[in-house]
Write an enzyme that holds these catalytic residues in place. Structure first.
Site, short mmCIF file in Angstrom:
data_model
loop_
_atom_site.label_atom_id
_atom_site.label_comp_id
_atom_site.label_asym_id
_atom_site.label_seq_id
_atom_site.Cartn_x
_atom_site.Cartn_y
_atom_site.Cartn_z
N GLN A 1 -13.96 10.20 9.94
CA GLN A 1 -14.62 10.94 11.03
C GLN A 1 -13.88 10.67 12.34
O GLN A 1 -13.63 11.60 13.11
CB GLN A 1 -16.09 10.55 11.12
N ARG B 1 -27.47 0.56 5.63
CA ARG B 1 -27.56 0.57 4.17
C ARG B 1 -27.48 -0.82 3.53
O ARG B 1 -27.80 -0.97 2.35
CB ARG B 1 -26.51 1.51 3.56
N ASP C 1 -19.59 5.58 0.50
CA ASP C 1 -20.88 6.26 0.33
C ASP C 1 -21.52 5.95 -1.02
O ASP C 1 -22.69 6.28 -1.25
CB ASP C 1 -20.70 7.78 0.48
N LYS D 1 -19.45 17.62 0.29
CA LYS D 1 -19.99 17.73 1.66
C LYS D 1 -18.86 17.67 2.70
O LYS D 1 -18.81 18.51 3.60
CB LYS D 1 -21.01 16.59 1.88
N SER D 2 -17.97 16.71 2.56
CA SER D 2 -16.89 16.56 3.55
C SER D 2 -16.02 17.82 3.61
O SER D 2 -15.64 18.29 4.68
CB SER D 2 -15.99 15.37 3.17
C1 S3P Z 1 -17.05 11.40 6.04
C2 S3P Z 1 -16.50 10.17 6.28
C3 S3P Z 1 -17.21 8.91 6.00
C4 S3P Z 1 -18.40 9.10 5.08
C5 S3P Z 1 -19.21 10.30 5.46
C6 S3P Z 1 -18.37 11.56 5.45
C7 S3P Z 1 -16.25 12.60 6.38
O1 S3P Z 1 -17.66 8.36 7.22
O2 S3P Z 1 -19.21 7.95 5.07
O3 S3P Z 1 -20.30 10.47 4.55
O4 S3P Z 1 -16.62 13.71 5.94
O5 S3P Z 1 -15.26 12.47 7.09
P1 S3P Z 1 -16.67 7.48 8.15
O6 S3P Z 1 -15.52 8.32 8.51
O7 S3P Z 1 -17.47 7.11 9.37
O8 S3P Z 1 -16.30 6.29 7.34
#
Ligand code: S3P
Length: 428
Positions: free
Chosen positions: A166, A343, A312, A19-20
């Site tokens: 993020q 969670r 996650d 996904k990322s």
């Molecule tokens: C993600 C970063 C994570 C993760 C999320 C996807 C990303 O969040 O929990 O599912 O794609 O950069 P955080 O950056 O807030 O920890």
């Protein structure tokens, strides 16, 4: 959805794309000059939200299941969206996109679903405001809907209070459009897909263990992207095959980026029977096949810099811990409270309903094993994909069937999740 016990899990599955990495491939393809061809893209609801947002900014994007082509014309060619940019359930879409919008000389409005409306945004809007972007929203820019008028950014040296890819990515994407250099430093290293993919797209970054710097004014060049399987999706089947008796499962093409493999370290510590066959250690994102068999598990302690490497996976680790000998302690994980749901609360409440002995704490939880899961209850995903999948795996080992409400939430990151259980399951 009623789900019951299975007698064993056997066979192999291809884990859907990460996904990322899928989000980033569409975003960076949209900013680049030229055609970006993406293979094994995740057609989950979150990544489709990213495609829809960039289309609203004038980018031509073709999607056919897991094949995506982005016809990028460069950052300067993004156009002012005439409509609201709707991110759906996706935290990655909103936070990374805010970093892009912060540098664009136009107005945009951004919002998502009920869950997004509760998630904190100041962690990105404040540093972006410091760089010069005009952003407003409910509670002074903490909550959606947000409005952004970007442009004229200046680089900053930002110390992030949390290890979050993020936040890091949003600031770096703004930094790309800012005067001077932008540096982000984190308390622990978070996932580094942005750094790896920006490098593939021709951007120069300076990195050390916990900080990254980017010089403004660089341009992205289109690149082809192969998205490996999502280790966060694989985690549900690593757990399932460990817990369901007489199981042996092969998971193909799973991403093995070291900033994401905390689940493998934990499974090994717990005594799982796991074999890894690396297939391409030389690519931007390493990946391989995972073979996993049923095992008796031991409790573990999880804290510190391991947390961002498995944040996650904590819902499914909690389920594993209910079946491990001893007390599993998870701490330093207060970030769990601001995910798609809180969670800490949703994991504890749903697992308790089916017989687990679990205690929520301020920054994690304690799970007392080994406790048989009786099931026979109504549970809910609370609209959170990872809670829905954790419960889908829990059902496989509960003595009595459970009724899961809002199972459709799984389509956010793993639309074929229940089909994959059916494919591997030998029914009781
Ligand atoms: C993600 C970063 C994570 C993760 C999320 C996807 C990303 O969040 O929990 O599912 O794609 O950069 P955080 O950056 O807030 O920890």
């Amino acid at each position: 959805m009623k789900r019951g016990k299975v007698s064993s899990l056997k066979g192999e599955i291809h884990i859907p794309g990460d996904k990322s990495i899928s989000h980033r491939s569409v975003m960076f393809g949209s900013l680049a000059e030229g055609k970006t061809v993406i293979k094994n893209f995740l057609p989950g609801a979150d990544c489709l939200s990213t495609i829809a947002c960039f289309k609203k900014m004038g980018v031509e994007i073709e999607q056919d299941k897991t094949d995506v082509t982005v016809y990028g014309k460069g950052l300067d060619q993004l156009s002012e969206p005439a409509e609201l940019l709707d991110v759906g359930n996706s935290g990655t879409t909103i936070r990374l996109m805010l970093g892009i919008l912060a540098g664009r000389p136009f107005h945009s409005s951004v919002a998502g679903d009920e869950s997004i409306a509760k998630r904190p945004m100041k962690r990105v809007t404040e540093p972006l405001q410091q760089m010069g972007a005009k952003i407003d929203g409910r509670a002074g820019g903490e909550y959606t809907p947000l409005s952004v008028r970007g442009g004229n950014l200046t680089g900053i040296d930002f110390q992030s209070p949390v290890a979050s890819a993020q936040i890091k990515s949003a600031i770096l994407l703004a930094g790309l459009q800012a005067k001077g250099t932008t540096t982000v430093t984190e308390p622990h290293k978070s996932r580094d897909h942005t750094e790896r993919m920006l490098t593939m797209f021709g951007i120069k970054l300076d990195e050390d263990e916990t900080s990254v710097s980017i010089a403004g004014g660089q341009t992205l060049k289109a690149a082809d992207v192969f998205v490996p399987g999502d280790i966060s999706s694989a985690a549900f089947f690593l757990a399932a095959a460990s817990l369901v008796p007489n199981s042996e499962v092969v998971l193909r093409n799973v991403g093995l980026n070291p900033t994401r493999t905390g689940i493998i370290d934990v499974l090994k510590k717990m005594g799982a029977h796991l074999e890894i066959e690396k297939k391409d250690a030389g690519s931007a994102e390493p990946y391989g096949d995972l073979k996993i068999k049923t095992a008796s598990l031991q409790a573990v302690e999880i804290s510190g810099d391991l947390i961002p490497r498995l944040i996650d996976e904590i819902p499914i680790i909690a389920l594993l811990a209910t079946q491990a000998e001893g007390t599993t302690v998870i701490k330093d994980a207060a970030e769990l409270k601001v995910k798609e749901t809180n969670r800490i609360d949703t994991v504890a409440s749903e697992l308790k309903k089916i017989g687990a002995h679990i205690e929520p704490t301020e920054d994690g939880m304690k799970i007392y094993g080994k406790t048989p899961l009786t099931g026979g209850a109504e549970v809910s995903s609370h609209g959170d994909h990872r809670i829905g999948m954790m419960l889908g795996i829990a059902a496989c080992i509960c003595e009595n069937p459970i009724d899961i409400s809002h199972p459709e939430a799984v389509s956010v990151s793993y639309p074929t999740f229940f089909e994959h259980i059916e494919k591997l399951a030998q029914k009781v």
